[in-house]
Scaffold this motif. Sequence first.
Motif, PDB file in Angstrom:
ATOM      1  N   UNK A  22      21.873  28.598  34.147  1.00  0.00           N
ATOM      2  CA  UNK A  22      20.878  29.531  34.323  1.00  0.00           C
ATOM      3  C   UNK A  22      20.156  30.142  33.276  1.00  0.00           C
ATOM      4  N   UNK A  23      21.007  30.226  32.043  1.00  0.00           N
ATOM      5  CA  UNK A  23      20.450  30.779  30.870  1.00  0.00           C
ATOM      6  C   UNK A  23      19.543  29.713  30.298  1.00  0.00           C
ATOM      7  N   UNK A  24      20.056  28.278  30.073  1.00  0.00           N
ATOM      8  CA  UNK A  24      19.139  27.465  29.525  1.00  0.00           C
ATOM      9  C   UNK A  24      17.956  27.158  30.292  1.00  0.00           C
ATOM     10  N   UNK A  25      18.019  27.226  31.866  1.00  0.00           N
ATOM     11  CA  UNK A  25      16.733  27.044  32.700  1.00  0.00           C
ATOM     12  C   UNK A  25      16.017  27.906  32.529  1.00  0.00           C
ATOM     13  N   UNK A  26      16.122  29.092  32.237  1.00  0.00           N
ATOM     14  CA  UNK A  26      15.277  30.339  32.278  1.00  0.00           C
ATOM     15  C   UNK A  26      14.795  30.897  30.940  1.00  0.00           C
ATOM     16  N   UNK A  27      15.395  30.347  29.835  1.00  0.00           N
ATOM     17  CA  UNK A  27      15.362  30.761  28.419  1.00  0.00           C
ATOM     18  C   UNK A  27      14.011  30.495  27.954  1.00  0.00           C
ATOM     19  N   UNK A  28      13.196  29.368  28.200  1.00  0.00           N
ATOM     20  CA  UNK A  28      11.578  29.400  27.771  1.00  0.00           C
ATOM     21  C   UNK A  28      10.665  30.205  28.326  1.00  0.00           C
ATOM     22  N   UNK A  33       5.308  34.044  20.304  1.00  0.00           N
ATOM     23  CA  UNK A  33       6.721  33.789  21.297  1.00  0.00           C
ATOM     24  C   UNK A  33       6.357  32.659  22.078  1.00  0.00           C
ATOM     25  N   UNK A  34       5.074  32.318  22.477  1.00  0.00           N
ATOM     26  CA  UNK A  34       4.920  31.068  23.204  1.00  0.00           C
ATOM     27  C   UNK A  34       5.363  29.956  22.527  1.00  0.00           C
ATOM     28  N   UNK A  35       5.017  29.865  21.297  1.00  0.00           N
ATOM     29  CA  UNK A  35       5.490  28.740  20.148  1.00  0.00           C
ATOM     30  C   UNK A  35       7.129  28.645  20.331  1.00  0.00           C
ATOM     31  N   UNK A  36       7.698  29.870  20.256  1.00  0.00           N
ATOM     32  CA  UNK A  36       9.349  29.909  20.194  1.00  0.00           C
ATOM     33  C   UNK A  36       9.709  29.417  21.528  1.00  0.00           C
ATOM     34  N   UNK A  37       8.856  29.758  22.747  1.00  0.00           N
ATOM     35  CA  UNK A  37       9.236  29.008  24.025  1.00  0.00           C
ATOM     36  C   UNK A  37       8.864  27.705  24.145  1.00  0.00           C
ATOM     37  N   UNK A  38       8.119  27.308  23.558  1.00  0.00           N
ATOM     38  CA  UNK A  38       7.720  25.530  23.400  1.00  0.00           C
ATOM     39  C   UNK A  38       8.830  24.995  22.496  1.00  0.00           C
TER      40      UNK A  38
END
Length: 411
Positions: free
Chosen positions: A62-68, A312-317
């Motif tokens: 759940x954490x890795x799935x929703x992290x980005x 922050x979008x770059x971090x999400x990418x």
Amino acid sequence: MIAISTERPTAAPATDLVHRYVGRVRSGDMGALPSVIALVVLSAIFWAARPVFMSEANFANLFTQGAAIAVIAMGLVFVLLLGEIDLSAGFTSGVCAAVLAVLLTDKGWPWYLAVLVSLLTGVAIGLVIGAVVVKVGIPSFVVTLAAFLALQGVALKIMDNGRNISIHDETIVAIANKNVPPLFGWALYAVLVVGFAIVQYRKLRARNELGLTGETAPVIAVRIAILAVVAGAAVFVLNGERSRNPELHSLAGMPIVVPLIVALLLVWTFVLNRTSFGRHTYAVGGNAEAARRAGIAVNRVKISAFVLCSTMAAVGGLIAASRANSVDPNTGGSDVLLTAVGAAVIGGTSLFGGRGRMLDAVVGAAVVAVINNGMGLMGYSAGTKFVVTGFVLLLAAGVDALSRKRAPLQR
């Protein structure tokens, strides 16, 4: 002769605080309460329907799935607080991930330089968008919609119109696929709880010194205890062994993205609550003209918000690229943007500006991740997941709109 009282202010009784909080809720200021309730109810339903939902392996997933999504949503909070929107955040993450992949795989750059250039790409995108919105005066909806289309083309150009670029750098791959040692997880837990307790009691002491009635020490103790129990349970589950053959490959410990998200949450919460920039952001979102007359550099605040959103979008990418071990033209596309915006709004950030917190993005992302994960375990199709997520988003936006209409009536 004027008598000066030396009596210390008395703290408001716990019952008064409860009534005060209920009054805020009834007036429309519900914050993240609806999303927290939804998170608890949905988790209970999926746990009852599929007990594997609360297994150690699925809980970590759940954490890795929703992290980005959570990270991109945190960036969007800055823009939403101003009453603006950034429709390009999804493909901004995709372009930055593509830059990262090309530099790592094709150019052979070290990971730290590739990450730096990727983040600077996000800064540049946000700076351009913010400047066009502020200096030219085009609505952010139009500017970011144009950027949404343009950045999709940029991503295709970077990846030669559809090439899939694999990422083999161990440091980058580890971000979303490796775990920290269990001892580190408990150390992080201790620091988080102790730090929260110190902040709460310092706020209590400051309010008392200023002569303000506020929360009692027992109320704060209960709040700290709730955090300690919830966080402790999460760390305990995440530290459980998730591997079917631990002798060959151990999967104990929380995913690396968890402390990363916690760190980002703490930093940006501090920025919004404890810095002049944060106070100016709320002021501009509440009433831009009043903020301008008060001497706040409104244009600078708006540009900074778009820069932070794109960064922050770059971090999400980066997190998305790490989780997939590759980057393709769909990275940052599909439903990434809508899910991230939905996460921020579901968590309690207002679409009308002036109200929201960083925690809203994380809680909202958790709700979205629980819906997708739980319905997947129950065998529902992607179409059904989109319908349910859309309904939850509409419900959250509706609550926000109704609370805005009701608030003036309570004054």
